[in-house]
Design a protein around this motif. Structure first.
Motif, PDB file in Angstrom:
ATOM      1  N   PRO A  43       0.519  -1.322   0.145  1.00  0.00           N
ATOM      2  CA  PRO A  43      -0.090   0.054  -0.016  1.00  0.00           C
ATOM      3  C   PRO A  43       0.721   1.380   0.066  1.00  0.00           C
ATOM      4  O   PRO A  43       0.517   2.262  -0.810  1.00  0.00           O
ATOM      5  N   MET A  44       2.008   1.564   0.809  1.00  0.00           N
ATOM      6  CA  MET A  44       2.673   2.419   0.877  1.00  0.00           C
ATOM      7  C   MET A  44       3.502   2.798  -0.579  1.00  0.00           C
ATOM      8  O   MET A  44       3.600   4.011  -1.084  1.00  0.00           O
ATOM      9  N   MET A  45       4.357   1.738  -1.138  1.00  0.00           N
ATOM     10  CA  MET A  45       4.552   1.888  -2.616  1.00  0.00           C
ATOM     11  C   MET A  45       3.460   2.202  -3.578  1.00  0.00           C
ATOM     12  O   MET A  45       3.684   3.155  -4.506  1.00  0.00           O
ATOM     13  N   TYR A  46       2.276   1.560  -3.527  1.00  0.00           N
ATOM     14  CA  TYR A  46       1.440   1.774  -4.401  1.00  0.00           C
ATOM     15  C   TYR A  46       0.760   3.421  -4.463  1.00  0.00           C
ATOM     16  O   TYR A  46       0.534   4.126  -5.456  1.00  0.00           O
ATOM     17  N   GLU A  47       0.763   3.882  -3.019  1.00  0.00           N
ATOM     18  CA  GLU A  47       0.615   5.530  -2.994  1.00  0.00           C
ATOM     19  C   GLU A  47       1.632   6.278  -3.547  1.00  0.00           C
ATOM     20  O   GLU A  47       1.331   7.071  -4.384  1.00  0.00           O
ATOM     21  N   MET A  48       2.808   5.992  -3.279  1.00  0.00           N
ATOM     22  CA  MET A  48       3.965   6.613  -3.934  1.00  0.00           C
ATOM     23  C   MET A  48       3.918   6.429  -5.648  1.00  0.00           C
ATOM     24  O   MET A  48       4.359   7.446  -6.214  1.00  0.00           O
ATOM     25  N   TYR A  49       3.652   5.239  -5.892  1.00  0.00           N
ATOM     26  CA  TYR A  49       3.530   4.997  -7.539  1.00  0.00           C
ATOM     27  C   TYR A  49       2.260   5.916  -8.030  1.00  0.00           C
ATOM     28  O   TYR A  49       2.619   6.550  -8.969  1.00  0.00           O
ATOM     29  N   GLN A  50       1.416   6.034  -7.546  1.00  0.00           N
ATOM     30  CA  GLN A  50       0.078   6.750  -7.839  1.00  0.00           C
ATOM     31  C   GLN A  50       0.708   8.247  -8.035  1.00  0.00           C
ATOM     32  O   GLN A  50       0.415   8.951  -8.921  1.00  0.00           O
ATOM     33  N   GLN A  51       1.411   8.767  -7.129  1.00  0.00           N
ATOM     34  CA  GLN A  51       1.930  10.058  -6.868  1.00  0.00           C
ATOM     35  C   GLN A  51       2.896  10.305  -8.088  1.00  0.00           C
ATOM     36  O   GLN A  51       2.972  11.448  -8.486  1.00  0.00           O
ATOM     37  N   LEU A  52       3.607   9.430  -8.190  1.00  0.00           N
ATOM     38  CA  LEU A  52       4.616   9.412  -9.386  1.00  0.00           C
ATOM     39  C   LEU A  52       3.983   9.534 -10.651  1.00  0.00           C
ATOM     40  O   LEU A  52       4.285  10.348 -11.664  1.00  0.00           O
ATOM     41  N   LYS A  53       3.000   8.421 -10.980  1.00  0.00           N
ATOM     42  CA  LYS A  53       2.276   8.448 -12.309  1.00  0.00           C
ATOM     43  C   LYS A  53       1.474   9.959 -12.488  1.00  0.00           C
ATOM     44  O   LYS A  53       1.482  10.354 -13.583  1.00  0.00           O
ATOM     45  N   GLN A  54       1.081  10.306 -11.468  1.00  0.00           N
ATOM     46  CA  GLN A  54       0.063  11.692 -11.399  1.00  0.00           C
ATOM     47  C   GLN A  54       1.245  12.741 -11.885  1.00  0.00           C
ATOM     48  O   GLN A  54       0.902  13.653 -12.706  1.00  0.00           O
ATOM     49  N   LYS A  55       2.347  12.716 -11.495  1.00  0.00           N
ATOM     50  CA  LYS A  55       3.319  13.647 -11.789  1.00  0.00           C
ATOM     51  C   LYS A  55       3.765  13.716 -13.095  1.00  0.00           C
ATOM     52  O   LYS A  55       4.133  14.609 -13.722  1.00  0.00           O
ATOM     53  N   PHE A  56       3.875  12.256 -13.338  1.00  0.00           N
ATOM     54  CA  PHE A  56       4.254  12.220 -14.932  1.00  0.00           C
ATOM     55  C   PHE A  56       3.552  12.884 -15.750  1.00  0.00           C
ATOM     56  O   PHE A  56       3.616  13.541 -16.731  1.00  0.00           O
ATOM     57  N   PHE A  57       2.137  12.613 -15.682  1.00  0.00           N
ATOM     58  CA  PHE A  57       1.262  13.095 -16.518  1.00  0.00           C
ATOM     59  C   PHE A  57       1.062  14.685 -16.435  1.00  0.00           C
ATOM     60  O   PHE A  57       0.957  15.305 -17.543  1.00  0.00           O
ATOM     61  N   ASP A  58       1.090  14.999 -15.129  1.00  0.00           N
ATOM     62  CA  ASP A  58       1.215  16.695 -15.122  1.00  0.00           C
ATOM     63  C   ASP A  58       2.198  17.345 -15.665  1.00  0.00           C
ATOM     64  O   ASP A  58       2.006  18.421 -16.430  1.00  0.00           O
ATOM     65  N   THR A  59       3.336  16.719 -15.820  1.00  0.00           N
ATOM     66  CA  THR A  59       4.689  17.104 -16.118  1.00  0.00           C
ATOM     67  C   THR A  59       4.465  17.161 -17.517  1.00  0.00           C
ATOM     68  O   THR A  59       4.949  18.028 -18.176  1.00  0.00           O
ATOM     69  N   LEU A  60       4.098  15.924 -18.207  1.00  0.00           N
ATOM     70  CA  LEU A  60       4.112  15.597 -19.580  1.00  0.00           C
ATOM     71  C   LEU A  60       3.052  16.784 -20.129  1.00  0.00           C
ATOM     72  O   LEU A  60       3.473  17.189 -21.361  1.00  0.00           O
ATOM     73  N   ALA A  61       1.959  17.271 -19.578  1.00  0.00           N
ATOM     74  CA  ALA A  61       1.151  17.999 -20.049  1.00  0.00           C
ATOM     75  C   ALA A  61       1.714  19.398 -20.004  1.00  0.00           C
ATOM     76  O   ALA A  61       1.159  20.377 -20.761  1.00  0.00           O
ATOM     77  N   SER A  62       2.606  19.902 -19.424  1.00  0.00           N
ATOM     78  CA  SER A  62       3.013  21.145 -19.295  1.00  0.00           C
ATOM     79  C   SER A  62       4.434  21.409 -20.272  1.00  0.00           C
ATOM     80  O   SER A  62       5.060  22.363 -20.655  1.00  0.00           O
ATOM     81  N   VAL A  63       4.626  20.296 -21.156  1.00  0.00           N
ATOM     82  CA  VAL A  63       5.910  20.718 -22.233  1.00  0.00           C
ATOM     83  C   VAL A  63       5.465  21.621 -23.273  1.00  0.00           C
ATOM     84  O   VAL A  63       4.378  21.808 -23.632  1.00  0.00           O
ATOM     85  N   ASP A  64       6.522  22.474 -23.467  1.00  0.00           N
ATOM     86  CA  ASP A  64       6.278  23.191 -24.707  1.00  0.00           C
ATOM     87  C   ASP A  64       7.867  23.483 -25.152  1.00  0.00           C
ATOM     88  O   ASP A  64       8.845  22.818 -24.517  1.00  0.00           O
ATOM     89  N   ALA A  65       8.264  24.113 -26.046  1.00  0.00           N
ATOM     90  CA  ALA A  65       9.287  24.339 -26.902  1.00  0.00           C
ATOM     91  C   ALA A  65      10.628  24.861 -25.904  1.00  0.00           C
ATOM     92  O   ALA A  65      11.639  24.685 -25.819  1.00  0.00           O
ATOM     93  N   GLU A  66      10.043  25.708 -24.982  1.00  0.00           N
ATOM     94  CA  GLU A  66      10.925  26.505 -24.075  1.00  0.00           C
ATOM     95  C   GLU A  66      11.535  25.615 -22.879  1.00  0.00           C
ATOM     96  O   GLU A  66      12.339  25.712 -22.287  1.00  0.00           O
ATOM     97  N   ASN A  67      10.508  24.565 -22.381  1.00  0.00           N
ATOM     98  CA  ASN A  67      10.823  23.804 -21.398  1.00  0.00           C
ATOM     99  C   ASN A  67      11.134  22.323 -21.477  1.00  0.00           C
ATOM    100  O   ASN A  67      10.921  21.522 -20.570  1.00  0.00           O
ATOM    101  N   ALA A  68      11.263  21.918 -22.681  1.00  0.00           N
ATOM    102  CA  ALA A  68      11.124  20.609 -23.121  1.00  0.00           C
ATOM    103  C   ALA A  68      12.247  19.756 -22.564  1.00  0.00           C
ATOM    104  O   ALA A  68      12.189  18.813 -21.904  1.00  0.00           O
TER     105      ALA A  68
END
Length: 136
Positions: A25-50
């Motif tokens: 359960p603790m690793m699953y929680e960390m995994y879910q946070q990393l997964k969400q951070k991945f999607f949030d980070t990916l959504a913010s990509v543009d030419a200047e911050n790639a």
């Protein structure tokens, strides 16, 4: 854009199967946070911050790789808390170790090591490259 979303879903499908909430359960929680951070980070990509986004995604990937390596390890038999602590401490050196480099070795000039390469402006308006020392 649909193809890239499918690629990301395939990337996470492996971890979705590996890291289960009932077993870890603790690793699953960390995994879910990393997964969400991945999607949030990916959504913010543009030419200047790639490249900054690239290094952030590699950090997340390194954490996921360490977790997946240790989750079913029968040799060390680490607790969830120990795996999480190792993951958070060791991810910065994951790719360095993956290619056989130790902390004292100079990293190649590569996108894989972008966060560890430091650029300094020289008087001639040219940038010189110096490897950053890994943080302990």
């Amino acid at each position: 854009m649909e193809n890239s979303r499918t690629e990301v879903q395939r990337y996470f499908a492996y971890f979705d199967q590996l890291i289960q909430p009932i077993q870890k359960p603790m690793m699953y929680e960390m995994y879910q946070q990393l997964k969400q951070k991945f999607f949030d980070t990916l959504a913010s990509v543009d030419a200047e911050n790639a490249l900054t986004i690239w290094t952030d995604l590699l950090d997340i990937d390194a954490k996921l790789q360490i977790m997946s390596d240790l989750i079913n390890d029968d040799v060390f038999e680490l607790s969830e808390q120990e795996i999480i602590q190792l993951t958070n401490n060791d991810y910065k050196n994951y790719f360095r170790e993956l290619v056989g480099l130790n902390e004292l070795d100079q990293v190649p000039h590569s996108l894989l090591f972008l966060r560890q390469i430091q650029y300094k402006r020289c008087p001639s308006n040219v940038y010189s490259i110096h490897n950053k020392e890994p943080k302990q």
